[in-house]
Scaffold this active site. Structure first.
Site: not given
Ligand code: PGA
Length: 268
Positions: A8, A10, A184, A190, A229
């Site tokens: 991902n 982002k 998640e 993050g 993470s």
């Protein structure tokens, strides 16, 4: 079940950076034998879908196909979007429909990522409708669920993820076996904090049971990814859990060497 490792990106990337990252990924995959033991995807910002379609397919075309403009060879990397409109077309400024994504060879769409739930007010009902729109367009939705730190500390983790998934099951009952789920935990995204393999497995088992109760076909088919993470160091242990069928990877998917290590870990 074949594992799925999905990056991902982002809101990261540029024409130049994407070209470098994808060429490093394809070179790494080729070096490791050319056919990863897991499915691999990158979910990229919308403006780069056209660029990515070209990048991931080109090295697999023969020169003759290339001249003929054919684009049929299947790449080792599949393309994903980070969101999808709940609508098929019309006056929805700024939105991108499943049909449009399909035009660019998109195979997966992330739906209900916690950043969209938090910053764009997406409710579980919206997430359910987006899931439905993706399935209608022939795109596999990667439906994200997860609790905040406050919810975990209040002992609400299972209730929260079950409620989020229940909304999606409710609206997509008969085709729920076609989705991918990503657990998640919001506190792990993050932040460098990862759920322990045991913490993740516990929630994955709850989600698995909920899916199985909704559809007997889901049992064999629905992959439940872990995200938050996941990195080159912890991937192997997380992916060894019985109900972890892959990963949705943010930060570590932007570094080719790290993403390649996670792909390798999924094949072990
Ligand atoms: P992260 O992001 O790997 O950087 O924690 C995961 C995600 O948000 O999908």
């Amino acid at each position: 079940m074949k594992k799925l490792i999905a990056g991902n990106w982002k809101m990261n990337g540029s024409l130049v950076a994407n070209e470098l990252l994808v060429s490093e990924l394809l070179a790494g995959i080729k070096l490791a034998g050319g056919a990863p033991a897991c499915d691999v995807a990158v979910c990229v910002p919308t403006p780069y879908l056209a660029q990515l379609t070209g990048l991931i397919n080109r090295p697999f075309l023969s020169q003759k196909d290339d001249i003929a403009g054919k684009n049929t060879a299947r790449s080792a990397i599949e393309l994903g979007a980070q969101d999808i409109s709940a609508q098929a077309s019309g006056a929805y400024t700024g939105e991108v429909s499943g049909g449009m994504l399909k035009d660019f060879g998109v195979r997966y769409a992330i739906v209900g990522h916690s950043e969209r739930r938090a910053y764009h007010g997406e409710s579980s009902q919206t997430v359910a409708l987006k899931t439905k729109a993706a399935l209608a367009a022939g795109i596999t939705p990667i439906v994200c669920v997860g609790e905040t730190l406050a919810e975990r500390e209040a002992g609400q983790t299972e209730a929260v993820v079950k409620r989020q998934l229940a909304a999606v099951i409710h609206d997509n009952g008969h085709c729920i076996s076609e989705i991918v789920v990503a657990y998640e935990p919001v506190w792990a995204i993050g932040t460098g904090k990862t759920a322990t393999p045991e913490q993740a497995q516990q929630v994955h088992a709850v989600l698995r049971a909920q899916l199985n109760a909704a559809s007997s076909a889901a049992k064999q088919r629905v992959r439940i990814l872990y995200g938050g993470s996941m990195n080159a160091q912890n991937a192997k242990e997380l992916l060894a859990q019985p109900d972890i069928d892959g990963g949705l990877i943010g930060g570590a998917s932007l570094k080719a060497a790290d993403f390649l290590k996670i792909i390798a870990a999924a094949g072990e």
